[in-house]
Each structure stands twice: as C-alpha cells, then as structure tokens.
Design an enzyme around this catalytic site. Structure first.
Site: not given
Ligand SMILES: NC(=O)C1=CN([C@@H]2O[C@H](COP(=O)(O)OP(=O)(O)OC[C@H]3O[C@@H](n4cnc5c(N)ncnc54)[C@H](O)[C@@H]3O)[C@@H](O)[C@H]2O)C=CC1
Ligand SMILES: CC(=O)C(=O)O
Ligand SMILES: [Mg+2]
Length: 633
Positions: A163, A216, A234, A305-306, A328-329, A474
């Site tokens: 993962y 994504r 997953k 997912e993603d 999930d996200d 991530n």
């Molecule tokens: N820890 C966890 O369980 C999870 C972590 N994530 C992580 O969250 C991150 C974002 O995922 P999503 O929201 O789905 O992506 P997304 O593409 O929907 O959103 C990204 C956001 O970040 C903003 N952004 C980009 N560059 C930026 C900057 N320099 N300064 C401020 N804002 C900025 C964008 O404008 C957008 O609003 C990914 O890295 C993903 O791996 C996502 C789901 C679960």
């Molecule tokens: C953990 C997860 O779902 C993500 O980074 O998109």
């Molecule tokens: Mg995800």
C-alpha cells in the site's frame, strides 16, 4: 538480428511492403530504454510464423491465462479474447509479440534497472521496498493463503509495501512490472459489452469491488490504467485488515483514456492511448460499468477510489442512494480524520467536545480536503455548534489561495466554508493565514509536497501547547511535511499524523510518536459492516459511527505516547469494531436488513461482534477435495 534489420531484409528479399513495414514500426516503438549489452539474435532459414496455425486451447477464460502453453498475455487479439472469454481479464491494449519480446529482453538483461531511479523516492520508497513489493506480488500469484497469512501477521511491516507509499511507485511503473493480470479492465472500447464481460470473472460470488478510473492516483496524478494497482492494494487490505475472503473481492479499472502524455508515449503502456473521455461519454461508461457489476453481484459493496475531483463527488451522488457505494477519498478519509482528531483531543488531555473549539487551516480543497472539512464540521455540530459557527472554524486554501466568498464559481459543497470575514483575502499566503488565524491544527490534503514550511510549523508551536499537524497527502513525497520536520520545528510538542507511514523520532531526548492518518483505518471495517448489514447503502450516520469508534480503541499507553489512532498491529480488531459500529448505526437508521444480524444485535453488541468475527476470513490451509460434478464456487 534486430527486427528492423530483419524487416529490411524481407524488403530486399521481395516480401511485400505491407508485411515488412509493421514489423519495422513496432520494433522502433518497442525499442528498449537501455542499450542492449550485446546482440546475438539468431537468424532463421525461414520467416518466423505467428498466428498462422490453429491450436485448440485446453480451457477457457482465466484458465487460459494461467496455462503457460496457451497464454499469450497482453498479445491475445480481441477476437480471441471474445472467443475464449478473456474480455476484461486483460489490459485493453493488445501488444504485439515484438513488443512483448522487447519488454522480456529488457527485463532479462536489466532486471529492474530499467525503472527510472528518480521514481524511487528518497526517504519514502527505497530499492528495498520495491524488491519486497515484487516478491510479495509473486507470492500472491503463487499462494494467496500464505501471502495473506504473512500480511495479517506482519501487517505493520507489510502495509507500506503493498500500500502507500510503495504502491505509488508500483502504479507509476505498472506497465513495466506487469506479469499477469489481476482484477478486471473495462475500457471505453467495451461499450455495450460490459454486462456480458462480467461473466468472464471466474468467481460466482463477489462481496467487494474497488474501482478507479486512474485519474488521480494518490498525489501522483493521472496514471491511466496503471491505476489498477490501487484497487489491488486496497483489496489486499480488505482481506488482511477487514477479513474479506480473497476469492470474493474484485479490483477494477475503468479505462477512458489518459491525459498523461508521457504514459501515452510509453511503448508498453497497456491502456487506451487516447485523451480521457469527458462529459456524457464518460458518465455513460461509468454507468454501464456500475450496472454490469451490480447486475451480477447486487449485494457487493462498491468503493470508488482515486477519481479526480471533477468526477468523485458527482459519481458518489449518482449512485449512493441506489447501491451500496462509498467514495473512500471523500468519505473514508473524512471519517479517518475525525477519528484522529478525537484521538488528538484525548492525547492533549481534553474531552471530545473540545473538537468544537479547534481552528483549522486546511491546505487542499479537493475531494479529500472538502470531505474532511465537511465531516469535522458535522462533528462540531454534534458537539453543539451551529453549522455557521462550525464553518467559521475553517480556513481552506487551494492552489489559487485562501477560499473566500469573493471566489467565483464556487461549488455548493465548498461555499459554506469560503471565508466571509473582511481580513481574509484570497492572495494571503499560507504562512500569513497561519500567523493571523493562530490555528490549533494544520491539515494537508493538497498532494503537492512540503507545504508546511518550517516557519508555519514554528508559528504553530508558538501558539499551541500541543499543535496538531496532519500532513495527510500521499505518497511520502507528497506529504506536507515529515514527522522529523514537524517535531523539530514544534520542539517535540506536535501531535502528528500523516497519510503515509512515518517513523517515531527523538527530539531533545524525548520520544515523539507518529500516527498514520490513512483511510485504511476505516474502509475495510466500514465495507464489512455495510456488506453484512445488507442495507444496500452507506449513510453519513454509518460513517460518523465508524469515525467515532476509532478513538475508543486507543489504549492509555498509546495516548500517553501521543498516538491519535490505535496501533495498527491491531488492525483486525479495529476493523471489527468499525464494522460493529457501522452495523449498529445502520440498525438505528433502519438499514440493517440481515435477519441473523438483527437477531444477534437484539441479544447484545457482543453477539453481533461474534457474528461479524465469524464472517471474517483467516488465511489458513483447509482440507482440499476434488470438486463434485457441476460445482462452481
Ligand atoms: N491520508 C489519506 O487517507 C488520504 C490522502 N489523500 C491524499 O490527498 C491528496 C489530495 O487528494 P484529493 O483531494 O483527492 O485531490 P484533488 O486533486 O481533488 O485536490 C487537491 C487540492 O489541492 C489543492 N492544491 C494543489 N496544489 C496546492 C498548493 N500548492 N497549495 C494549496 N493547495 C493546493 C488543489 O487546488 C485541490 O484543491 C493526495 O495526495 C491524496 O493521496 C487522499 C485520500 C485519502
Ligand atoms: C490513501 C488514499 O486513498 C489516497 O491517498 O488516495
Ligand atoms: Mg485514494
């Protein structure tokens, strides 16, 4: 002899131009990324013949792919895939034998060396991780029971391999690492065929499906059909953490093309080499996929997912009231963050109700960021705030800056959290927002790397006895800060939780604990609870119950060490608890439709817990018998 030279020779020998040109073109396209160490390709006194003779395959469907005599892997042409029931079991793009040869020779000559070393992240993914990923993949192909037994017993060690962060590397290189298919591929070229394709899946029962469109993948962007690695990872956690039966889970990718031009130019990329479909054409494909899988397996839980922000929320709204679906996200991450924040309150020695007093600066207003913000706000309302008061506790920034009411074109779910106050200006830098607002917590979900600067972290330490620092992006390379940075600049006082795993660190002789704020704490148990409830729905109430259950499981020792989640080595127990609370919430809302579960719950929580536990798969060898006539699993 090189294929290009052979093609030239055919031309000289008077072979038809049509026969020679495709060979020359494909050899060019499939040229290895590294020079060959030497060239000793044999010459033949005859033209090598492919596909001219007819063989009768010994079997159909997936068995063909597991039969080394007949398996052609990605080279099975479309008509043959149709004929043998292989459609959907292989990546959409058909490769030629020339291309397969080039890939095989490259692996033979260079092992893994042909993978761009810059894709091995410093500090996140090492060669050691990639070697382990390759080994576990091979083991999983060979002996699933042993693979899952190892995963269950060494979960903390192996989760970062199968993962995040290692799976991110694997997805970037999936087309190079490909050995044999796992899961199902649905592509834009399968329009009208999906309802029949699902019958090519060899197992009668499927309890859980995870699907991506690869748009994504973690914070790594559009990885097209390579994104299938994420549903695979997953679902490994569905089995290892959630107790789903590995024979009853289905990883899927919907390939509508990719906007990643680099991938499209890769000779071995196995997805459609076309820009992504958009608008109605996109939704038609996803609709057909959902109808096809839900048509065959109506009881299955379907996890999205993603998917990128353009489609994540619209797809969730489209299906969440008619199928057992969650994203999930958006939702799993939100529940995880809320659970972790309750844990943070406990670590700081505060009651759960103190959540309502927190002020958040959130970087990232995407599917994960806004899902998290909305659910924390919902929790604050549960603690007694009005929705407006709750919304006023958030300062959300995206790549344009601070989101204010002046921003044009705000979506309905973002608008309540856009700042109304005069001091808030879109162009205000992140660190200036931190200085002005004096937040108690920073949450990072921007997927853009180290945005929590030393200055911002130092300010957090200045304003708070226990600053809450949650860089949740991530994989490791995209996290907003490392644990070491957080503790260094917060003088060892940070309550820290990151999306990808981070080691504990020592600051001034003090041990500082890192927690992992990853939706893996939620989705396996949530999915198990939703599946066993048979209510055909995942509600906000079920998600909130799952979130709240997390902090109850943290031991006093873990709290004293500063951990905001229960230790991950208890992941089975955690998932069991999440499933239990999910089902109890379903019961309260009238969505528990499983008669046995209703009866057990009526006797008490412990009975329902035992019922769930009995359903959880444990990887051990069983006594095997030959199948009786007419048997199918
Ligand atoms: N820890 C966890 O369980 C999870 C972590 N994530 C992580 O969250 C991150 C974002 O995922 P999503 O929201 O789905 O992506 P997304 O593409 O929907 O959103 C990204 C956001 O970040 C903003 N952004 C980009 N560059 C930026 C900057 N320099 N300064 C401020 N804002 C900025 C964008 O404008 C957008 O609003 C990914 O890295 C993903 O791996 C996502 C789901 C679960
Ligand atoms: C953990 C997860 O779902 C993500 O980074 O998109
Ligand atoms: Mg995800």
């Amino acid at each position: 002899m090189l294929a290009t030279a052979r093609a030239a020779q055919r031309l000289r020998a008077g072979s038809s131009l049509a026969a020679a040109l495709p060979a020359a073109a494909s050899a060019l396209e499939a040229s290895p990324l590294h020079p060959r160490p030497y060239s000793d390709a044999a010459s033949f006194p005859y033209e090598p013949k492919d596909f001219l003779d007819i063989s009768v395959a010994r079997s159909r469907g997936v068995d063909v792919l597991h039969d080394p005599v007949f398996n052609k892997g990605t080279a099975h042409p479309l008509v043959e895939r149709e004929r043998l029931g292989l459609r959907g079991l292989l990546p959409p793009r058909v490769l030629t034998m020339e291309q397969q040869k080039a890939r095989a020779l490259d692996r033979y000559w260079h092992g893994q060396d042909y993978i761009d070393p810059s894709q091995i992240e410093s500090g996140g993914v090492t060669h050691e991780h990639t070697r382990k990923w390759l080994y576990l993949q091979e083991l999983q192909d060979r002996n699933e029971t042993l693979f899952y037994r190892l995963l269950c017993e060494h979960f903390v060690e192996m989760a970062p391999i199968i993962y995040t962060p290692t799976v991110g590397w694997a997805c970037m290189n999936y087309h190079k690492l490909y050995r044999r298919p796992r899961g199902m591929y649905f592509s834009a070229n399968d329009r009208g065929e999906m309802a029949s394709m699902v019958w090519n899946w060899p197992h009668k029962n499927v309890d859980a499906i995870v699907v991506t469109d690869g748009s994504r993948i973690l914070g790594l962007g559009d990885l097209g059909t390579n994104g299938l690695g994420i549903p695979v990872g997953k679902l490994d956690l569905y089995v290892g953490a959630g107790g789903f039966n590995p024979g009853r889970v289905l990883p899927c990718v919907i390939d509508v093309g990719t906007n990643n031009e680099l991938l499209r130019s890769e000779p071995w990329y196995m997805g459609l080499k076309q820009p992504r479909l958009r608008g109605d054409a996109y939704y038609e494909i996803v609709d057909e996929f959902v109808q096809a899988v839900m048509g065959r397996w109506p009881r299955a839980v379907l996890q999205f997912e993603d998917f990128n922000i353009e489609h994540a929320a619209p797809l969730l709204e489209r299906y969440r009231y008619s199928h057992c679906v969650f994203n999930d996200d958006v939702q799993g991450t939100a529940a995880t963050a809320v659970g972790g924040l309750y844990g943070a309150m406990a670590v700081a020695g505060k009651p759960a109700s103190a959540l309502a007093d927190q002020r958040f600066v959130v970087l990232g207003a995407g599917s994960a960021g806004m899902g998290v913000v909305a659910m924390i706000a919902q929790s604050m309302v549960k603690q007694g705030l009005s929705p407006e008061e709750a919304a006023s506790r958030f300062y959300v920034l995206d790549h344009h800056g601070l989101i204010t009411q002046k921003r044009e074109g705000l979506e309905a779910h973002v608008r309540p959290f856009a700042r109304r106050d005069e001091q808030s200006q879109e162009k205000e830098a992140f660190v200036d927002v931190v200085r002005r607002v004096r937040p108690t917590a920073l949450i990072g979900l921007a997927g853009a790397g180290r945005l929590f600067t030393p200055e911002a972290l130092q300010l957090m330490a200045q304003y708070n006895e226990r600053p809450i620092i949650m860089p949740m992006s991530n994989p490791t390379s995209k996290m907003e800060c490392t644990h070491e940075e957080a503790q260094k600049y917060c003088e060892g006082r940070a309550i820290f939780a990151s999306g990808s795993p981070q080691p504990d660190v020592e600051v001034d002789g003090k041990q500082c604990a890192a927690s992992q704020a990853n939706n893996m704490y939620i989705f396996p148990g949530l999915a198990m609870g939703a599946f066993l409830a048979r209510g055909n729905i995942v509600t906000d109430g079920m998600l909130m119950a799952a979130a709240e259950s997390l902090s109850y499981m943290i031991t006093p020792e873990e709290l004293a060490a500063g951990r905001v989640y229960p230790n991950m080595h208890k992941i089975r127990e955690i998932s069991l608890n999440v499933a239990l609370e999910t089902m109890k919430a379903a019961a309260e809302e009238g969505h528990l439709h499983n008669d046995v579960a209703i009866r057990e719950l009526a006797k008490g929580d412990e009975y329902l817990r035992r019922y769930i536990q009995k359903h959880m798969y444990w990887p051990g060898y069983t006594n095997l018998q030959p199948p009786p006539p007419g048997y199918s699993d």
